[in-house]
Motif scaffolding. Structure first.
Motif, PDB file in Angstrom:
ATOM      1  N   GLY A 189       0.850  -1.142   0.192  1.00 24.99           N
ATOM      2  CA  GLY A 189       0.071   0.005  -0.099  1.00 24.99           C
ATOM      3  C   GLY A 189       0.957   1.262   0.111  1.00 24.99           C
ATOM      4  O   GLY A 189       0.355   2.196   0.413  1.00 24.99           O
ATOM      5  N   THR A 190       2.151   1.153  -0.520  1.00 28.46           N
ATOM      6  CA  THR A 190       3.040   2.294  -0.525  1.00 28.46           C
ATOM      7  C   THR A 190       3.229   2.843  -2.126  1.00 28.46           C
ATOM      8  O   THR A 190       2.727   2.224  -2.850  1.00 28.46           O
ATOM      9  N   GLY A 191       3.910   4.041  -2.128  1.00 29.63           N
ATOM     10  CA  GLY A 191       4.310   4.554  -3.384  1.00 29.63           C
ATOM     11  C   GLY A 191       2.997   5.481  -3.812  1.00 29.63           C
ATOM     12  O   GLY A 191       2.286   5.637  -3.058  1.00 29.63           O
ATOM     13  N   LEU A 192       3.472   6.079  -4.912  1.00 28.23           N
ATOM     14  CA  LEU A 192       2.417   7.172  -5.357  1.00 28.23           C
ATOM     15  C   LEU A 192       1.479   7.017  -6.488  1.00 28.23           C
ATOM     16  O   LEU A 192       0.300   6.972  -6.481  1.00 28.23           O
ATOM     17  N   LEU A 193       2.049   6.482  -7.798  1.00 29.10           N
ATOM     18  CA  LEU A 193       1.058   6.319  -8.983  1.00 29.10           C
ATOM     19  C   LEU A 193       0.605   4.773  -8.989  1.00 29.10           C
ATOM     20  O   LEU A 193       1.238   3.801  -9.199  1.00 29.10           O
ATOM     21  N   ARG A 194      -0.658   5.012  -8.846  1.00 34.36           N
ATOM     22  CA  ARG A 194      -1.515   3.628  -9.074  1.00 34.36           C
ATOM     23  C   ARG A 194      -1.748   3.166 -10.563  1.00 34.36           C
ATOM     24  O   ARG A 194      -1.589   2.222 -10.844  1.00 34.36           O
ATOM     25  N   HIS A 195      -2.359   4.190 -11.218  1.00 38.08           N
ATOM     26  CA  HIS A 195      -2.920   4.014 -12.467  1.00 38.08           C
ATOM     27  C   HIS A 195      -2.691   4.924 -13.762  1.00 38.08           C
ATOM     28  O   HIS A 195      -2.645   6.147 -13.128  1.00 38.08           O
ATOM     29  N   LEU A 196      -2.497   4.638 -14.830  1.00 40.06           N
ATOM     30  CA  LEU A 196      -2.348   5.769 -15.695  1.00 40.06           C
ATOM     31  C   LEU A 196      -3.670   5.402 -16.715  1.00 40.06           C
ATOM     32  O   LEU A 196      -4.189   4.387 -16.966  1.00 40.06           O
ATOM     33  N   TYR A 197      -4.614   6.367 -16.663  1.00 38.14           N
ATOM     34  CA  TYR A 197      -5.958   6.252 -17.257  1.00 38.14           C
ATOM     35  C   TYR A 197      -5.950   7.361 -18.620  1.00 38.14           C
ATOM     36  O   TYR A 197      -5.744   8.448 -18.326  1.00 38.14           O
ATOM     37  N   LEU A 209      -5.490  12.486 -19.872  1.00 41.20           N
ATOM     38  CA  LEU A 209      -4.587  11.531 -19.318  1.00 41.20           C
ATOM     39  C   LEU A 209      -4.829  12.031 -17.836  1.00 41.20           C
ATOM     40  O   LEU A 209      -4.671  13.121 -17.469  1.00 41.20           O
ATOM     41  N   CYS A 210      -5.158  10.743 -17.105  1.00 39.22           N
ATOM     42  CA  CYS A 210      -5.247  11.036 -15.666  1.00 39.22           C
ATOM     43  C   CYS A 210      -4.475  10.149 -14.964  1.00 39.22           C
ATOM     44  O   CYS A 210      -4.529   9.095 -15.232  1.00 39.22           O
ATOM     45  N   PHE A 211      -3.944  10.933 -13.855  1.00 38.49           N
ATOM     46  CA  PHE A 211      -2.923  10.070 -13.010  1.00 38.49           C
ATOM     47  C   PHE A 211      -3.708   9.603 -11.858  1.00 38.49           C
ATOM     48  O   PHE A 211      -4.249  10.642 -11.144  1.00 38.49           O
ATOM     49  N   VAL A 212      -3.771   8.579 -11.472  1.00 40.25           N
ATOM     50  CA  VAL A 212      -4.640   7.980 -10.306  1.00 40.25           C
ATOM     51  C   VAL A 212      -3.381   7.825  -9.217  1.00 40.25           C
ATOM     52  O   VAL A 212      -2.491   6.972  -9.500  1.00 40.25           O
ATOM     53  N   LEU A 238      -5.032  17.146 -18.792  1.00 33.51           N
ATOM     54  CA  LEU A 238      -3.998  16.228 -17.960  1.00 33.51           C
ATOM     55  C   LEU A 238      -4.725  16.296 -16.540  1.00 33.51           C
ATOM     56  O   LEU A 238      -5.007  17.612 -15.919  1.00 33.51           O
ATOM     57  N   CYS A 239      -5.151  15.405 -15.770  1.00 29.48           N
ATOM     58  CA  CYS A 239      -5.785  15.610 -14.388  1.00 29.48           C
ATOM     59  C   CYS A 239      -5.238  14.588 -13.504  1.00 29.48           C
ATOM     60  O   CYS A 239      -4.283  13.418 -13.984  1.00 29.48           O
ATOM     61  N   MET A 240      -5.555  14.821 -11.999  1.00 27.99           N
ATOM     62  CA  MET A 240      -5.026  13.665 -11.217  1.00 27.99           C
ATOM     63  C   MET A 240      -6.173  13.039 -10.366  1.00 27.99           C
ATOM     64  O   MET A 240      -7.211  14.108  -9.891  1.00 27.99           O
ATOM     65  N   ASN A 241      -6.121  12.013 -10.283  1.00 24.94           N
ATOM     66  CA  ASN A 241      -7.279  11.677  -9.312  1.00 24.94           C
ATOM     67  C   ASN A 241      -6.853  11.041  -8.204  1.00 24.94           C
ATOM     68  O   ASN A 241      -5.747  10.017  -8.437  1.00 24.94           O
TER      69      ASN A 241
END
Ligand code: SAH
Length: 541
Positions: A189-197, A209-212, A238-241
């Motif tokens: 459950g560590t780190g930053l970037l989960r998904h590229l959407y 492009l959304c960075f989850v 470009l967005c961040m979720n």
């Protein structure tokens, strides 16, 4: 029952929806993955159950003519596709069969099956992709999950996605590695970037492009956004979720725009749409437009109808038909989607549409209670289908036609069978391949209200004693009195006619003709006199 590791000869005679071949040996069914109808093989049993078994190919003795060389290097490992080892034509035939079997076997129905509408471009058709990001051997990777697992199969050039997605991913992953942006470690459950959407408008070409991410990281992501935007001018949003939860759900609640617009624009069936990352949007635009075309054909709209669009998402189906109806009502459970639907209506100058946010069954029930009676109802539920409350409310509103759109033929067949019990016949079913190469198939169904079973027939009501259930004593006593004193037999119909003539109370529709054209015998004078005598005797007049 077979035994584990037993080797049996097998001919594949059918295929399941998820791309497994099916053969039979001694009355037992054996499922063998990655086989094709017509394959003759030696099959090794890997799991044996009392009535069926799973096997793998030990040796392929005669390959089926349907076979094709898989055109994706990760086909064997990735869980995304199911039919890459057979031709697209053979895949469509399997999907047609899957849909027909569902309606016949699960639904017990016998509709007309129209031929499946395959996809003209079974490659690169998706307008949306969500790539999980993780690390393998110290390297940031992205790709797809292996079947029934969360192990990432690295893949940046999935043939289901447009080639542009692959180019963008490669550039993004290089920058992510160089900039030291930490991939998500699902186990810890560590780190930053989960998904590229990624999402791209099919007609507009606009790309999102959304960075989850696990936590807000605007500062860290901005240089990445700027570098990508400089290289890919199509990137208009470009967005961040932010999704901090340890869950399988990809998107969190909070989305922030980093660069460009909050939404991308696209069009479907001539309706201009705005899409946020949250909005449900059919992933194959070209096929969705054909799907809506079939739905419109089935709906047979003339311009005077009220159309109810249940499970409407961002309203696309209903809005594409709004110009052909008097009134459109949409129902959807996700508030953002309802907001999108309202905005989409306004942006297209559609003023005859109303959208409600809530559960389809509950709102349909309320609409039914309010006396709303749509002429046509479109239902497009998620995979699990409609619930009983929705089915009941739909039937209660008594539309002339129901158009069901479904991505799961099994639940669609079940729901059609329930509607059949409530007076709706499943007339036509058309399969449509929205998701080529994968184990999914869409279908559109036309259900029509059965004609009113009520028919007017002319009968001699003398033969019936329609009163017996309601006021036997009175009518029977009258009949008895008449017979005894005049020797005449009189019917309940005659008695009620005379009572009505004399202004006595009789039930509203009691022994009246059903309509003005039905023939009802008139009481002869002689019998009338005898009935009047009886009524006098019983002091009713
Ligand atoms: N008709 C739309 C969306 C179909 S997908 C289109 O073609 O684009 C199914 C939709 O049903 C999703 O938008 C989902 O959010 C919605 N949904 C799921 N459960 C629901 C429920 N119980 N009541 C109303 N809508 C629901």
């Amino acid at each position: 029952m077979r035994k584990k590791n037993e080797i049996v000869p097998l001919t594949i005679t059918g295929m399941t929806a998820d791309g497994n071949g099916v053969g039979r040996i001694d009355g037992e069914t054996v499922f063998v993955s990655r086989t094709a109808i017509g394959d003759r093989l030696q099959c090794r049993i890997v799991k044996a159950l009392p009535t069926y078994a799973f096997g793998i190919i030990e040796s392929l003795e005669e390959p089926s003519p349907d076979r094709a060389e898989p055109d994706c290097p990760v086909y064997a490992a990735c869980g995304g596709c199911a039919f890459r080892h057979i031709t697209y034509g053979a895949e469509c035939a399997v999907k047609q069969q899957v849909v027909e079997d569902a309606f016949v076997r699960i639904g017990g129905l016998k509709p007309e099956f129209l031929p499946i509408l395959g996809c003209d471009t079974p490659a690169g058709y998706r307008n949306k992709a969500q790539y999980p990001v993780g690390s393998q051997n110290g390297q940031a990777v992205c790709g797809f999950y292996a079947k029934r697992s969360h192990r990432i199969v690295p893949c940046m050039n999935c043939p289901l996605q447009p080639p542009l997605f692959g180019e963008l991913l490669e550039a993004a992953m290089r920058l992510i590695q160089d900039m030291g942006i930490a991939p998500y470690e699902e186990q810890q459950g560590t780190g930053l970037l989960r998904h590229l959407y990624l999402r791209q408008g099919y007609h507009s070409g606009e790309l999102m492009l959304c960075f989850v991410v696990t936590r807000p990281a605007r500062k860290q992501l901005m240089p990445l956004c700027e570098a990508l935007k400089a290289r890919f001018p199509q990137l208009t949003s470009l967005c961040m979720n932010v999704n901090p939860a340890r869950t399988n759900v990809i998107l969190g609640k909070h989305t922030e725009t980093l660069l460009g617009a909050d939404v991308i624009q696209d069009a479907m069936c001539g309706i201009r749409l705005q899409l946020s990352p949250h909005a449900f949007y059919q992933v194959n635009t070209a096929q969705a437009e054909r799907l809506y075309g079939i739905a419109a054909e089935f709906a047979q709209l003339t311009g005077n109808e009220t159309l109810l669009d249940l499970y409407c998402g961002a309203g696309t189906i209903g809005l594409s038909m709004a110009h052909r109806v008097k009134k459109l009502i949409g129902v959807e459970i996700i508030p953002q989607a309802v907001e999108n639907a309202r905005k989409n209506a306004a942006a297209n100058g559609i003023a005859n549409a109303d959208f409600f946010c809530g559960d389809a069954g509950k709102i349909a029930q309320r609409l039914a209670e309010r006396g709303e009676s749509p002429d046509v109802i479109v239902v497009d539920p998620p995979r699990k289908g409609c619930d009983q409350a929705t089915i009941n409310a739909v039937a209660q509103m008594a539309p002339r036609r129901i158009v069901m759109i479904s991505c799961n033929p099994a639940t669609a067949a079940r729901d059609c069978a329930l509607l059949d019990k409530l007076g709706y016949r499943t007339n036509q079913v058309r399969a449509l391949d929205m998701f080529p190469r994968t184990g999914h198939v869409e279908c559109v169904v036309l259900l029509s209200q059965l004609p009113d079973e009520h028919i007017d027939i002319d009968i001699d009501l003398d033969e019936f004693d329609l009163t017996s259930a309601e006021c036997k004593a009175t009518y029977d006593e009258i009949k008895e009195y008449v017979l005894e004193h005049s020797g005449l037999k009189v019917s309940s119909l005659y008695i009620s006619q005379i009572k009505r003539k004399l202004g006595l109370e009789v039930g509203v529709n009691y022994n009246k003709a059903k309509n003005k054209d039905s023939r009802v015998p008139n009481c002869p004078k002689e019998k009338e006199n005898a009935i009047v005598d009886a009524l006098k005797h019983f002091k009713m007049i």
